[in-house]
Design a protein around this motif. Structure first.
Motif, PDB file in Angstrom:
ATOM      1  N   LEU A 227      70.921 -11.069  13.763  1.00  0.00           N
ATOM      2  CA  LEU A 227      71.808 -11.771  14.688  1.00  0.00           C
ATOM      3  C   LEU A 227      73.241 -11.252  14.594  1.00  0.00           C
ATOM      4  O   LEU A 227      73.964 -11.225  15.594  1.00  0.00           O
TER       5      LEU A 227
ATOM      6  N   TYR B 170      73.900  -8.386  16.869  1.00  0.00           N
ATOM      7  CA  TYR B 170      74.003  -8.728  18.283  1.00  0.00           C
ATOM      8  C   TYR B 170      75.267  -9.557  18.576  1.00  0.00           C
ATOM      9  O   TYR B 170      75.444 -10.002  19.719  1.00  0.00           O
TER      10      TYR B 170
ATOM     11  N   ALA C   1      75.939 -12.573  17.674  1.00  0.00           N
ATOM     12  CA  ALA C   1      75.391 -13.820  18.202  1.00  0.00           C
ATOM     13  C   ALA C   1      76.046 -15.063  17.613  1.00  0.00           C
ATOM     14  O   ALA C   1      75.518 -16.165  17.776  1.00  0.00           O
TER      15      ALA C   1
ATOM     16  N   GLY D 253      67.141 -11.994  26.459  1.00  0.00           N
ATOM     17  CA  GLY D 253      66.750 -11.077  25.396  1.00  0.00           C
ATOM     18  C   GLY D 253      65.322 -11.321  24.963  1.00  0.00           C
ATOM     19  O   GLY D 253      64.570 -12.078  25.598  1.00  0.00           O
TER      20      GLY D 253
ATOM     21  N   GLU E 238      62.204 -13.080  19.919  1.00  0.00           N
ATOM     22  CA  GLU E 238      62.684 -13.236  18.545  1.00  0.00           C
ATOM     23  C   GLU E 238      64.163 -13.596  18.514  1.00  0.00           C
ATOM     24  O   GLU E 238      64.594 -14.443  17.714  1.00  0.00           O
ATOM     25  N   TYR E 239      64.939 -12.975  19.381  1.00  0.00           N
ATOM     26  CA  TYR E 239      66.375 -13.238  19.441  1.00  0.00           C
ATOM     27  C   TYR E 239      66.641 -14.674  19.894  1.00  0.00           C
ATOM     28  O   TYR E 239      67.460 -15.389  19.296  1.00  0.00           O
ATOM     29  N   LYS E 240      65.973 -15.114  20.938  1.00  0.00           N
ATOM     30  CA  LYS E 240      66.154 -16.467  21.440  1.00  0.00           C
ATOM     31  C   LYS E 240      65.798 -17.498  20.378  1.00  0.00           C
ATOM     32  O   LYS E 240      66.515 -18.492  20.184  1.00  0.00           O
TER      33      LYS E 240
END
Length: 225
Positions: free
Chosen positions: A26, A29, A31, A95, A98-100
C-alpha cells in the motif's frame, strides 16, 4: 518498568499494522489517504449504528446474570452495516481486488484501533501496576486486523458479478459468520464461563479459520479467472 510494559503494549498493538501496511504494498501506491478515507467511513458507519441502536434497542433491564439472547442477536444484526460500509469504501477505489481489500481493511481496522483501544492503552498501560488485560487488548487488536482483512475479501467476492454459483453458498456463510462473530463469541463465553485468555484464544482460532477459508476462496476465484 511501567514504561517498559507501556512500550510493549504499544508495540504489540500498533507495529503489526505498520508491518501490514508496508508489506502489502500500500505504501508503494501512496494509499495513505485512501486508508484515511476508509477510516472516516468507519466512523460514519459506527455513528449511524449507535444512533440506530439507541433509538430501537433500549438498555436491557433483565435480572443479573440473565443473557438477552434475542436482544443481543438483533444488535449483532446491525453489524450488517459494516459490510455495506466496506463495500462502499472498495467501490470508491479503482484497481485490483487485492488493493481494494487492503485499503478498506487497513482503514477500517486502524480506525477501530484508534477509537476503541488507543485511549485505554495510553492511559491504563501507563499505570503504576501492570495489568495483563492491556496485553490482551493488544493481541485483540491484531486479531481484529486479520478479521477485517478476511471480511473485506469476502465482501469483495460476494459483490462480484461473475462469482460462480458454487462459491455463493460458502461466501454467504462466511459473511454471516463475520457479522455474527462477536455475538457467537459472547454467547460462547457466557455459556462456558471462559476466562479472558481462553476467550481470546478461541477468538483467535475462530478468526484464523475464517481467514483461511476466505483466503482459499479468494485464491481459487482469482486463479479461476
Amino acid at each position: 518498568m511501567t514504561l517498559f510494559h507501556f512500550g510493549n503494549c504499544l508495540a504489540l498493538a500498533y507495529f503489526p499494522y505498520f508491518i501490514t501496511y508496508k508489506s502489502s504494498g500500500l505504501s508503494e501506491y501512496n494509499a495513505f489517504w485512501r486508508c484515511v478515507q476508509a477510516g472516516a467511513a468507519y466512523l460514519f458507519v459506527q455513528l449511524c449504528k449507535m444512533l440506530f441502536l439507541a433509538t430501537f434497542f433500549p438498555t436491557w433491564e433483565g435480572g443479573a446474570g440473565v443473557y438477552d439472547f434475542v436482544g443481543e442477536f438483533m444488535k449483532a444484526t446491525v453489524d450488517l452495516a459494516d459490510l455495506l460500509g466496506l463495500h462502499m469504501v472498495m467501490s470508491w477505489n479503482a484497481g485490483k481486488g487485492e488493493y481494494k481489500i487492503m485499503v478498506a481493511a487497513m482503514g477500517w481496522s486502524t480506525a477501530e484501533l484508534v477509537m476503541s483501544r488507543c485511549i485505554p492503552l495510553w492511559v491504563g498501560a501507563r499505570g503504576i501496576e501492570f495489568d495483563w488485560r492491556y496485553i490482551q487488548m493488544s493481541f485483540d487488536s491484531n486479531i481484529s486486523l486479520v478479521h477485517y482483512v478476511a471480511m473485506a475479501s469476502v465482501v469483495w467476492m460476494f459483490t462480484r458479478y461473475d462469482l460462480p454459483k458454487s462459491f455463493r453458498l460458502p461466501v454467504t456463510v462466511l459473511l454471516g459468520v463475520c457479522v455474527y462473530k462477536a455475538f457467537l463469541m459472547e454467547l460462547f463465553v457466557h455459556m462456558f464461563l471462559l476466562g479472558s485468555w481462553t476467550a481470546l484464544l478461541v477468538k483467535g482460532v475462530l478468526t484464523g479459520a475464517i481467514s483461511l477459508c476466505s483466503l482459499f476462496l479468494f485464491v481459487t476465484l482469482v486463479h479461476s479467472n
